[in-house]
Design an enzyme around this catalytic site. Structure first.
Site, PDB file in Angstrom:
ATOM      1  N   CYS A 204       8.099   0.324  -6.663  1.00 54.17           N
ATOM      2  CA  CYS A 204       7.480  -0.936  -7.064  1.00 54.17           C
ATOM      3  C   CYS A 204       7.900  -1.367  -8.469  1.00 54.17           C
ATOM      4  O   CYS A 204       7.820  -0.586  -9.411  1.00 54.17           O
ATOM      5  CB  CYS A 204       5.969  -0.733  -7.002  1.00 54.17           C
TER       6      CYS A 204
ATOM      7  N   ARG B  58       6.938 -14.819   3.366  1.00 59.89           N
ATOM      8  CA  ARG B  58       5.882 -14.509   2.425  1.00 59.89           C
ATOM      9  C   ARG B  58       6.388 -14.449   0.990  1.00 59.89           C
ATOM     10  O   ARG B  58       5.628 -14.472   0.056  1.00 59.89           O
ATOM     11  CB  ARG B  58       5.203 -13.198   2.792  1.00 59.89           C
TER      12      ARG B  58
HETATM   13  N1  LIG Z   1       0.591  -2.400  -4.314  1.00 64.65           N
HETATM   14  C1  LIG Z   1       1.456  -3.026  -5.061  1.00 64.65           C
HETATM   15  O1  LIG Z   1       1.528  -2.834  -6.256  1.00 64.65           O
HETATM   16  C2  LIG Z   1       2.404  -4.003  -4.455  1.00 64.65           C
HETATM   17  C3  LIG Z   1       3.095  -4.889  -5.277  1.00 64.65           C
HETATM   18  C4  LIG Z   1       3.978  -5.779  -4.691  1.00 64.65           C
HETATM   19  C5  LIG Z   1       4.181  -5.779  -3.344  1.00 64.65           C
HETATM   20  N2  LIG Z   1       3.507  -4.885  -2.565  1.00 64.65           N
HETATM   21  C6  LIG Z   1       3.719  -4.853  -1.120  1.00 64.65           C
HETATM   22  O2  LIG Z   1       4.708  -5.783  -0.781  1.00 64.65           O
HETATM   23  C7  LIG Z   1       4.302  -6.581   0.312  1.00 64.65           C
HETATM   24  C8  LIG Z   1       4.116  -8.020  -0.069  1.00 64.65           C
HETATM   25  O3  LIG Z   1       3.157  -8.163  -1.093  1.00 64.65           O
HETATM   26  P1  LIG Z   1       2.887  -9.600  -1.741  1.00 64.65           P
HETATM   27  O4  LIG Z   1       1.730  -9.453  -2.614  1.00 64.65           O
HETATM   28  O5  LIG Z   1       4.131 -10.153  -2.327  1.00 64.65           O
HETATM   29  O6  LIG Z   1       2.570 -10.449  -0.429  1.00 64.65           O
HETATM   30  P2  LIG Z   1       1.628 -11.713  -0.200  1.00 64.65           P
HETATM   31  O7  LIG Z   1       1.863 -12.103   1.195  1.00 64.65           O
HETATM   32  O8  LIG Z   1       0.224 -11.448  -0.599  1.00 64.65           O
HETATM   33  O9  LIG Z   1       2.192 -12.789  -1.231  1.00 64.65           O
HETATM   34  C9  LIG Z   1       3.509 -13.351  -1.183  1.00 64.65           C
HETATM   35  C10 LIG Z   1       3.455 -14.809  -1.604  1.00 64.65           C
HETATM   36  O10 LIG Z   1       2.925 -15.588  -0.537  1.00 64.65           O
HETATM   37  C11 LIG Z   1       1.822 -16.338  -0.970  1.00 64.65           C
HETATM   38  N3  LIG Z   1       0.887 -16.461   0.150  1.00 64.65           N
HETATM   39  C12 LIG Z   1       0.271 -15.465   0.802  1.00 64.65           C
HETATM   40  N4  LIG Z   1      -0.497 -15.952   1.802  1.00 64.65           N
HETATM   41  C13 LIG Z   1      -0.352 -17.292   1.776  1.00 64.65           C
HETATM   42  C14 LIG Z   1      -0.890 -18.376   2.557  1.00 64.65           C
HETATM   43  N5  LIG Z   1      -1.738 -18.129   3.564  1.00 64.65           N
HETATM   44  N6  LIG Z   1      -0.501 -19.625   2.257  1.00 64.65           N
HETATM   45  C15 LIG Z   1       0.349 -19.859   1.233  1.00 64.65           C
HETATM   46  N7  LIG Z   1       0.881 -18.902   0.455  1.00 64.65           N
HETATM   47  C16 LIG Z   1       0.536 -17.633   0.728  1.00 64.65           C
HETATM   48  C17 LIG Z   1       1.253 -15.550  -2.138  1.00 64.65           C
HETATM   49  O11 LIG Z   1       0.468 -16.296  -2.996  1.00 64.65           O
HETATM   50  C18 LIG Z   1       2.527 -15.053  -2.788  1.00 64.65           C
HETATM   51  O12 LIG Z   1       3.090 -16.040  -3.612  1.00 64.65           O
HETATM   52  C19 LIG Z   1       3.037  -5.945   0.819  1.00 64.65           C
HETATM   53  O13 LIG Z   1       3.396  -5.017   1.772  1.00 64.65           O
HETATM   54  C20 LIG Z   1       2.467  -5.288  -0.395  1.00 64.65           C
HETATM   55  O14 LIG Z   1       1.649  -4.180  -0.081  1.00 64.65           O
HETATM   56  C21 LIG Z   1       2.607  -4.043  -3.106  1.00 64.65           C
HETATM   57  O1  LIG Z   2       3.605   6.196  -2.389  1.00 60.97           O
HETATM   58  P1  LIG Z   2       4.471   5.336  -3.229  1.00 60.97           P
HETATM   59  O2  LIG Z   2       5.884   5.346  -2.774  1.00 60.97           O
HETATM   60  O3  LIG Z   2       4.365   5.685  -4.684  1.00 60.97           O
HETATM   61  O4  LIG Z   2       3.894   3.844  -3.113  1.00 60.97           O
HETATM   62  C1  LIG Z   2       3.652   3.202  -1.892  1.00 60.97           C
HETATM   63  C2  LIG Z   2       2.976   1.873  -2.155  1.00 60.97           C
HETATM   64  O5  LIG Z   2       3.804   0.987  -2.875  1.00 60.97           O
HETATM   65  C3  LIG Z   2       3.393  -0.353  -2.612  1.00 60.97           C
HETATM   66  N1  LIG Z   2       4.555  -1.154  -2.238  1.00 60.97           N
HETATM   67  C4  LIG Z   2       5.191  -1.217  -1.077  1.00 60.97           C
HETATM   68  N2  LIG Z   2       6.245  -2.047  -1.119  1.00 60.97           N
HETATM   69  C5  LIG Z   2       6.244  -2.539  -2.345  1.00 60.97           C
HETATM   70  C6  LIG Z   2       7.078  -3.461  -2.997  1.00 60.97           C
HETATM   71  O6  LIG Z   2       8.121  -3.995  -2.437  1.00 60.97           O
HETATM   72  N3  LIG Z   2       6.806  -3.767  -4.252  1.00 60.97           N
HETATM   73  C7  LIG Z   2       5.758  -3.196  -4.858  1.00 60.97           C
HETATM   74  N4  LIG Z   2       4.948  -2.300  -4.320  1.00 60.97           N
HETATM   75  C8  LIG Z   2       5.186  -1.972  -3.054  1.00 60.97           C
HETATM   76  C9  LIG Z   2       2.424  -0.299  -1.473  1.00 60.97           C
HETATM   77  O7  LIG Z   2       1.165  -0.509  -2.006  1.00 60.97           O
HETATM   78  C10 LIG Z   2       2.647   1.086  -0.910  1.00 60.97           C
HETATM   79  O8  LIG Z   2       1.567   1.595  -0.205  1.00 60.97           O
HETATM   80  K   LIG Z   3       6.144   1.560 -10.184  1.00 57.99           K
END
Ligand SMILES: NC(=O)c1ccc[n+]([C@@H]2O[C@H](COP(=O)([O-])OP(=O)(O)OC[C@H]3O[C@@H](n4cnc5c(N)ncnc54)[C@H](O)[C@@H]3O)[C@@H](O)[C@H]2O)c1
Ligand SMILES: O=P(O)(O)OC[C@H]1O[C@@H](n2cnc3c(O)ncnc32)[C@H](O)[C@@H]1O
Ligand SMILES: [K+]
Length: 522
Positions: A337, A436
């Site tokens: 991430c 997304r």
């Molecule tokens: N845990 C973390 O730190 C972390 C961080 C980044 C990404 N991720 C992973 O990456 C993937 C994507 O995460 P994300 O937060 O980018 O996805 P998201 O779908 O929440 O957001 C992506 C974009 O789409 C927009 N969006 C979402 N739903 C919408 C709707 N109904 N209408 C209009 N716009 C909408 C959001 O505002 C954002 O700009 C997930 O699997 C997530 O778990 C995790």
């Molecule tokens: O277990 P780790 O590998 O440390 O983390 C898994 C955890 O990471 C988040 N995640 C998945 N894809 C993305 C991404 O593209 N950007 C940021 N964070 C991401 C998610 O919450 C996973 O469960």
């Molecule tokens: K990180």
């Protein structure tokens, strides 16, 4: 002879206060994470087997081990979800499939899992040749394969190449390209078959009585559903910790995003029998998340929902008020991430887990600590901060049960791909995940939040997950707590003590000062 009663009056004198309570440790406002502290040892007056890891991952969903596999397309499809559930955890099927129906089919495979049944056998098609069978043997070691109309599970079974047929094939690879599969297969009318609705015991009896190596399992239309394999049956064992629903089927979760179209996906995976839905977003405090949460709660009130991700108490309150049954904690902590670098937003995982858990647990809502679990001790530390379970991506990637094939990486190391769900690689994989990442409907500019990586082969989860479980039990025994509830109480009332550690102490805590070493863990 050791008699427990001889030690009844023994305990640690807690007036000798080394370390600090979790509340004192977390009172310093800098963000802390797992590697910043140790837990001080407690008194061991029970065996490691006495440590219970039973936990709730939502208000109403209990599992026997606090382990959840992440909904990522390089981590959790049905194979991973099955093995997670067999050992008492749960797997969350990712949502990055071309069609919602594909995700629902993965859920169904978990719900229909029966021991000894291979649900996705490698198949040959009507157009295959003996050459293709040789390739299967070379790549996977199988000496037989079902032959279906189009070479896939779910299409009509037309025959089976058995090891006996295969023994007579010469390995003259080029020559076999011209040998149609029908020349070496046994056609379906001469095969013993099992029915998908038969009790497993009945099909197993058939297999034994007719001394078969493999029994194809079909449905009313003669379509292949699975393969029952003698070798797998011989390996079959009991899974006393397995996570079952009230019908005796394995528990399974699925992730959905917050797009309006995903309501259709929700309906499909619920139809397939999903037990818990995770609303997948890096920032769960959005109107999009809340409309999805409301939709699920109104339309499918019996399904548990984990909302998120969140890292602050205010975010948690918002989602709990809207009906979340559980919360997923973590923003920027994942190994792949880059959210904190790119978005400038996120929080140190230890602090996020502690703060949100303190609030959510008071309201009866369990939390899942997501990301940054690098090793078994990190699981114990996440629980010490109030998590009811951990979610793992990288730790489970590159196991046999993770999706994807192994390949040889730099330095001749056997690896599998592991990528963030917000990496360009994952975004480009399927249209469903691409949209997304466009910040507005018409916006074609992508902003990746994850990277694409490789992970070294970790072997099978059948060895790795029991290792994780036993490791956590040992950790809890060292701390002197017998269950997650006991752990939480003793942390809360300050009996379990913590100590922050300097950078030098962190180095000291790892392997150091060696010329070379081998790290064999399980
Ligand atoms: N845990 C973390 O730190 C972390 C961080 C980044 C990404 N991720 C992973 O990456 C993937 C994507 O995460 P994300 O937060 O980018 O996805 P998201 O779908 O929440 O957001 C992506 C974009 O789409 C927009 N969006 C979402 N739903 C919408 C709707 N109904 N209408 C209009 N716009 C909408 C959001 O505002 C954002 O700009 C997930 O699997 C997530 O778990 C995790
Ligand atoms: O277990 P780790 O590998 O440390 O983390 C898994 C955890 O990471 C988040 N995640 C998945 N894809 C993305 C991404 O593209 N950007 C940021 N964070 C991401 C998610 O919450 C996973 O469960
Ligand atoms: K990180």
């Amino acid at each position: 002879m050791v008699r427990p009663e001889d030690f009844n009056s023994l305990e640690l004198d807690n007036s000798l206060t080394d370390g600090e309570t979790v509340h004192e440790m977390m009172a310093h406002k800098a963000g802390l994470t797992y590697n910043d502290f140790n837990i001080l040892p407690g008194f061991i007056n029970f065996g490691v087997h006495d440590v219970s890891l039973e936990t709730n991952i939502t208000k109403d969903l209990k599992i026997k081990a606090p382990l959840v596999s992440s909904p990522m397309d390089t981590v959790t499809e049905s194979g991973m979800a099955i093995v997670m559930a067999l050992y008492g955890g749960i797997g969350i099927i990712h949502g990055n499939f071309p069609k919602p129906e594909d995700q629902a089919a993965e859920v169904l495979k978990v719900k229909r899992f029966k021991q000894g049944y291979v649900m996705q056998p490698h198949c040959l098609s009507r157009d295959s040749t003996a050459f293709d069978m040789i390739q299967i043997k070379k790549k996977y070691g199988y000496t037989g394969a079902p032959v279906t109309e189009d070479g896939r599970v779910g299409s009509k079974l037309i025959g089976m190449v058995t090891s006996r047929d295969f023994d007579f094939i010469t390995m003259d690879v080029a020559g076999q390209k011209g040998t149609p599969i029908s020349d070496i297969m046994v056609s379906v009318d001469q095969l013993h078959l099992g029915h998908i609705n038969d009790a497993p015991e009945l099909s197993q009896k058939k297999l034994k009585e007719h001394r078969l190596g493999k029994l194809p399992i079909v449905n009313d239309n003669g379509e292949l559903c699975a393969l029952l394999c003698r070798s797998d049956l011989l390996k079959a064992r009991d899974y006393p910790m397995a996570s079952y629903d009230s019908k005796g089927q394995l528990l399974c979760g699925a992730a959905v995003n917050t797009r309006g179209e995903s309501q259709y996906t929700v309906d499909r995976v619920v139809e397939a029998g999903v037990d818990v839905l995770i609303i997948d977003s890096s920032n769960g405090s959005s109107t999009y998340q809340i409309s999805m949460l409301r939709y699920i709660k109104e339309k499918h009130p019996h399904v548990q929902v984990i909302a998120g991700n969140v890292v602050t108490r205010a975010q948690a309150k918002l989602l709990i008020d809207q009906g979340a049954d559980g919360l997923r904690i973590g923003m920027g902590s994942g190994s792949i991430c880059i959210t904190q670098d790119v978005m400038a937003v996120g929080r140190a995982q230890g602090t996020a887990v502690y703060d949100v858990a303190r609030y959510a647990n008071q309201r009866g809502i369990p939390i899942v600590a997501d990301g940054g679990i690098r090793d078994v001790g990190y699981i114990t530390k996440a629980i010490s901060l109030g998590a009811s379970a951990v979610m793992m991506g990288g730790l489970l990637a590159a196991t046999t049960e993770a999706p994807g094939e192994y390949f040889w990486g730099p330095g001749g190391v056997r690896v599998k791909k592991y990528r963030g769900m917000g990496s360009l690689d994952a975004m480009e994989a399927h249209a469903s995940s691409q949209d997304r990442y466009f910040t507005a409907e018409s916006d074609q500019i992508k902003v990746a939040q994850g990277v694409s990586a490789t992970m070294k082969d970790r072997g099978s989860c059948h060895k790795f997950i029991p290792y994780l479980i036993r490791g956590v039990q040992h950790g809890m025994q060292d701390i002197g707590v017998r269950s997650l509830r006991d752990f939480r109480e003793k942390v809360d009332n300050g009996i379990v003590k913590f100590e922050r550690r300097s950078t030098n102490a962190q180095l000291e805590g790892g392997v150091h000062s060696l010329h070379s070493f081998e790290k064999r863990l399980y």
